[in-house]
Design an enzyme around this catalytic site. Structure first.
Site, PDB file in Angstrom:
ATOM      1  N   GLU A 181       0.835  -1.208   0.000  1.00 10.91           N
ATOM      2  CA  GLU A 181       0.000   0.000   0.000  1.00 10.91           C
ATOM      3  C   GLU A 181       0.870   1.258   0.000  1.00 10.91           C
ATOM      4  O   GLU A 181       0.624   2.207  -0.748  1.00 10.91           O
ATOM      5  CB  GLU A 181      -0.952  -0.013   1.201  1.00 10.91           C
ATOM      6  N   HIS A 435     -24.406  -2.104 -17.677  1.00 11.06           N
ATOM      7  CA  HIS A 435     -23.480  -1.830 -18.758  1.00 11.06           C
ATOM      8  C   HIS A 435     -23.337  -0.346 -19.001  1.00 11.06           C
ATOM      9  O   HIS A 435     -24.334   0.371 -18.943  1.00 11.06           O
ATOM     10  CB  HIS A 435     -23.982  -2.516 -20.037  1.00 11.06           C
TER      11      HIS A 435
HETATM   12  P1  NDP Z   1       2.269  -8.702   6.637  1.00 15.23           P
HETATM   13  O1  NDP Z   1       2.263  -9.864   7.545  1.00 15.23           O
HETATM   14  O2  NDP Z   1       1.137  -8.491   5.704  1.00 15.23           O
HETATM   15  O3  NDP Z   1       3.611  -8.734   5.762  1.00 15.23           O
HETATM   16  C1  NDP Z   1       4.870  -8.803   6.375  1.00 15.23           C
HETATM   17  C2  NDP Z   1       5.945  -8.789   5.304  1.00 15.23           C
HETATM   18  O4  NDP Z   1       7.199  -8.714   5.946  1.00 15.23           O
HETATM   19  C3  NDP Z   1       5.950 -10.046   4.434  1.00 15.23           C
HETATM   20  O5  NDP Z   1       6.317  -9.676   3.138  1.00 15.23           O
HETATM   21  C4  NDP Z   1       7.046 -10.885   5.100  1.00 15.23           C
HETATM   22  O6  NDP Z   1       7.716 -11.739   4.219  1.00 15.23           O
HETATM   23  C5  NDP Z   1       8.010  -9.817   5.534  1.00 15.23           C
HETATM   24  N1  NDP Z   1       8.849 -10.200   6.670  1.00 15.23           N
HETATM   25  C6  NDP Z   1       8.454 -10.525   7.914  1.00 15.23           C
HETATM   26  N2  NDP Z   1       9.517 -10.776   8.693  1.00 15.23           N
HETATM   27  C7  NDP Z   1      10.601 -10.616   7.936  1.00 15.23           C
HETATM   28  C8  NDP Z   1      12.008 -10.743   8.162  1.00 15.23           C
HETATM   29  N3  NDP Z   1      12.480 -11.078   9.341  1.00 15.23           N
HETATM   30  N4  NDP Z   1      12.842 -10.520   7.129  1.00 15.23           N
HETATM   31  C9  NDP Z   1      12.367 -10.182   5.927  1.00 15.23           C
HETATM   32  N5  NDP Z   1      11.054 -10.047   5.623  1.00 15.23           N
HETATM   33  C10 NDP Z   1      10.186 -10.258   6.628  1.00 15.23           C
HETATM   34  O7  NDP Z   1       2.496  -7.452   7.582  1.00 15.23           O
HETATM   35  P2  NDP Z   1       2.234  -5.899   7.405  1.00 15.23           P
HETATM   36  O8  NDP Z   1       3.181  -5.256   8.341  1.00 15.23           O
HETATM   37  O9  NDP Z   1       2.260  -5.488   5.979  1.00 15.23           O
HETATM   38  O10 NDP Z   1       0.751  -5.731   7.932  1.00 15.23           O
HETATM   39  C11 NDP Z   1       0.369  -6.223   9.208  1.00 15.23           C
HETATM   40  C12 NDP Z   1      -1.073  -6.615   9.210  1.00 15.23           C
HETATM   41  O11 NDP Z   1      -1.898  -5.463   9.209  1.00 15.23           O
HETATM   42  C13 NDP Z   1      -1.496  -7.418   7.988  1.00 15.23           C
HETATM   43  O12 NDP Z   1      -1.302  -8.785   8.173  1.00 15.23           O
HETATM   44  C14 NDP Z   1      -2.952  -7.072   7.835  1.00 15.23           C
HETATM   45  O13 NDP Z   1      -3.704  -8.021   8.522  1.00 15.23           O
HETATM   46  C15 NDP Z   1      -3.086  -5.714   8.495  1.00 15.23           C
HETATM   47  N6  NDP Z   1      -3.280  -4.675   7.473  1.00 15.23           N
HETATM   48  C16 NDP Z   1      -4.413  -4.669   6.721  1.00 15.23           C
HETATM   49  C17 NDP Z   1      -4.619  -3.723   5.757  1.00 15.23           C
HETATM   50  C18 NDP Z   1      -5.860  -3.733   4.946  1.00 15.23           C
HETATM   51  O14 NDP Z   1      -6.840  -4.349   5.345  1.00 15.23           O
HETATM   52  N7  NDP Z   1      -5.883  -3.109   3.762  1.00 15.23           N
HETATM   53  C19 NDP Z   1      -3.630  -2.667   5.501  1.00 15.23           C
HETATM   54  C20 NDP Z   1      -2.470  -2.772   6.324  1.00 15.23           C
HETATM   55  C21 NDP Z   1      -2.313  -3.738   7.269  1.00 15.23           C
HETATM   56  P3  NDP Z   1       7.151 -13.195   3.853  1.00 15.23           P
HETATM   57  O15 NDP Z   1       6.008 -12.979   2.916  1.00 15.23           O
HETATM   58  O16 NDP Z   1       8.316 -13.847   3.208  1.00 15.23           O
HETATM   59  O17 NDP Z   1       6.766 -13.831   5.135  1.00 15.23           O
END
Ligand code: NDP
Length: 449
Positions: A181, A435
């Site tokens: 986002e 439409h």
């Molecule tokens: P997410 O869990 O969505 O994403 C975390 C990201 O960080 C993933 O890409 C993950 O990689 C990566 N990551 C985590 N740990 C590490 C690490 N140690 N090293 C490298 N990469 C890492 O978390 P967000 O912070 O984006 O959002 C938190 C929550 O907030 C979301 O789960 C959602 O539920 C909520 N949210 C909802 C929104 C909405 O409804 N529109 C908007 C914003 C937040 P990998 O994929 O490899 O695990």
């Protein structure tokens, strides 16, 4: 110390906590609520609401690009980040006041301080020692940070909304909701954006094809991706972030943002004094009825790490209050929760991904549609709508609907009602489209993959 007694005391004034407190108080129960920050929690102050406002702002660059194709004389618009920040602050302040009013009008006593447990029946909030028959913990989460040398200078989504000025070049670490986002927001506002993910794909857990289409469109808008690689060190020298990759080059950015998931906001709670157990990632462990390991203490929302979405926390709040005060024992259903990513283009879905559906059901039908929307037909914009509909072939029920394109969240919200109620493909076939719209494709899909 001032001693106070309540029937139900809520710790945390975010979406879940406020809803539970209000509904409980409106039933004539003596309710108190502690919140050390502004009311409204992450969603109102540092999440959904300001994010959506900034997302709207960033989409204007597309509208300006489109204008001339519809005959408008184009001009060079000027963007003021400061104006956006100031206007955002005003709106958040207004919402904080609305939350305060809602709580007060329903009879909730608000304590503007952080709470910490003294024992399993007592919390300390500022100068108050509060005893309550029942407690509800709804303290949410905070951004997770990695121990890079430049940790203090690296921003998270908490800081991103109030930057003094926009950076020229930003690196966003992570590929989840927040990273995607913010990448779209900064990109739309003219920042040179690079996303860096340790895996191959952004938005792990969402439908692979949709994510592929979204990634392509993000790239076409100029967002760069570093995949299957992650910095092992980041330091800050001469006003630049030096980002070091193991055995690879070092890259320089004006700003680095971490969006690496969130962790429970429990540091000051002293949960051990209340005998509340936590899981390995520190989230509070609850049973099917949101009861913690202490029978007088409940927990809901992001801090229990089930589904970290505001509407889910609100639904959990309603559920828990009904269960406690109606003396019923219903468990909460987490299936068919619609969700959206406010990327550019927007993406929203309900139900299973194709991969999940193939694992769960014997036979499925998958319908897809990929087209340039009429709005872009006069322009060179390459954006396309991508829709995927997944049907259980045995009973014809829709088990997944995924939409990538303008207004995805608004469209999926409408269809979600029907999907939750058991919508069938034949119901869509019986529905006449409106439409010309993009969403009419959902009711006219004929070609199985
Ligand atoms: P997410 O869990 O969505 O994403 C975390 C990201 O960080 C993933 O890409 C993950 O990689 C990566 N990551 C985590 N740990 C590490 C690490 N140690 N090293 C490298 N990469 C890492 O978390 P967000 O912070 O984006 O959002 C938190 C929550 O907030 C979301 O789960 C959602 O539920 C909520 N949210 C909802 C929104 C909405 O409804 N529109 C908007 C914003 C937040 P990998 O994929 O490899 O695990």
């Amino acid at each position: 110390m001032i001693k106070r007694k309540f029937d139900f005391f809520v710790i945390g004034g975010g979406s879940g906590g406020v809803r539970a407190a209000r509904v409980a108080a409106s039933r004539g129960i003596k309710v108190g609520l502690a919140e050390g920050w502004d009311l409204g929690g992450t969603c109102v102050n540092r999440g959904c609401v300001p994010k959506k406002l900034y997302s709207y702002s960033s989409h204007f660059s597309d509208e300006f690009n489109l204008m001339s194709t519809f005959g408008w004389k184009s001009f060079k618009p000027k963007f003021s980040w400061n104006k956006l920040v100031v206007n955002k602050k005003k709106e958040i302040k207004r919402l904080n006041e609305i939350y305060k009013g809602l709580l007060k009008n329903s009879g909730v006593e608000i304590f503007n301080d952080f709470a910490s447990f003294e024992d399993q029946y007592t919390v300390k909030v500022g100068k108050n020692l509060i005893q309550s028959k029942l407690f509800l913990i709804a303290v949410g989460t905070k951004p997770r940070k990695l121990p890079f040398s430049a940790q203090k200078k690296i921003i998270t989504s908490d800081d991103a909304f109030d930057l003094k000025k926009l950076p020229k070049k930003i690196l966003i670490l992570g590929g989840g909701y927040i990273a995607v986002e913010f990448a779209s927001i900064f990109n739309g506002l003219g920042v040179d954006v690079t996303m860096c993910i340790r895996g191959r794909k952004i938005l792990k857990g969402f439908d692979d094809d949709v994510i592929e289409h979204l990634s392509i469109q993000m790239k076409e808008r100029g967002i760069k991706f570093i995949t299957s690689s992650f910095p092992n060190e980041i330091n800050f020298e001469n006003r630049k972030f030096n980002v070091h990759f193991k055995g690879k080059k070092n890259l320089k950015y004006d700003l680095v943002m971490e969006a690496l998931g969130r962790e429970p906001n429990i540091n000051s709670l002293k949960l051990n004094l209340a005998k509340v157990k936590r899981s390995k990632n520190d989230s509070i462990i609850v049973d099917n009825y949101f009861k913690t390991s202490n029978k007088n203490i409940y927990a809901i929302g992001d801090v229990i790490d089930r589904v970290q979405l505001t509407p889910v926390a609100i639904a959990e709040a309603m559920h828990i209050v009904n269960n406690i005060f109606n003396k019923s024992k219903k468990s909460f259903k987490y299936s068919n929760i619609p969700t959206a990513v406010f990327s550019n283009p927007n993406f929203a879905c309900i139900g299973l991904t194709e991969w999940e559906a193939r694992k769960k059901f014997k036979k499925i039908d998958v319908f897809t549609s990929h087209f340039k929307p009429l709005k872009y037909s006069l322009s060179k914009l390459t954006d396309k709508v991508y829709i995927k509909l997944i049907v259980n072939s045995v009973d014809d029920k829709i088990i997944g609907l995924h939409y990538l394109g303008e207004n995805a969240a608004e469209i999926i919200q409408g269809f979600a009602v029907a999907v939750v109620k058991g919508l069938k493909k034949s119901d869509l076939d019986d529905t006449i489209g409106i439409h010309p719209t993009s969403a009419e494709e959902i009711v006219t899909m004929k070609d199985k993959n």
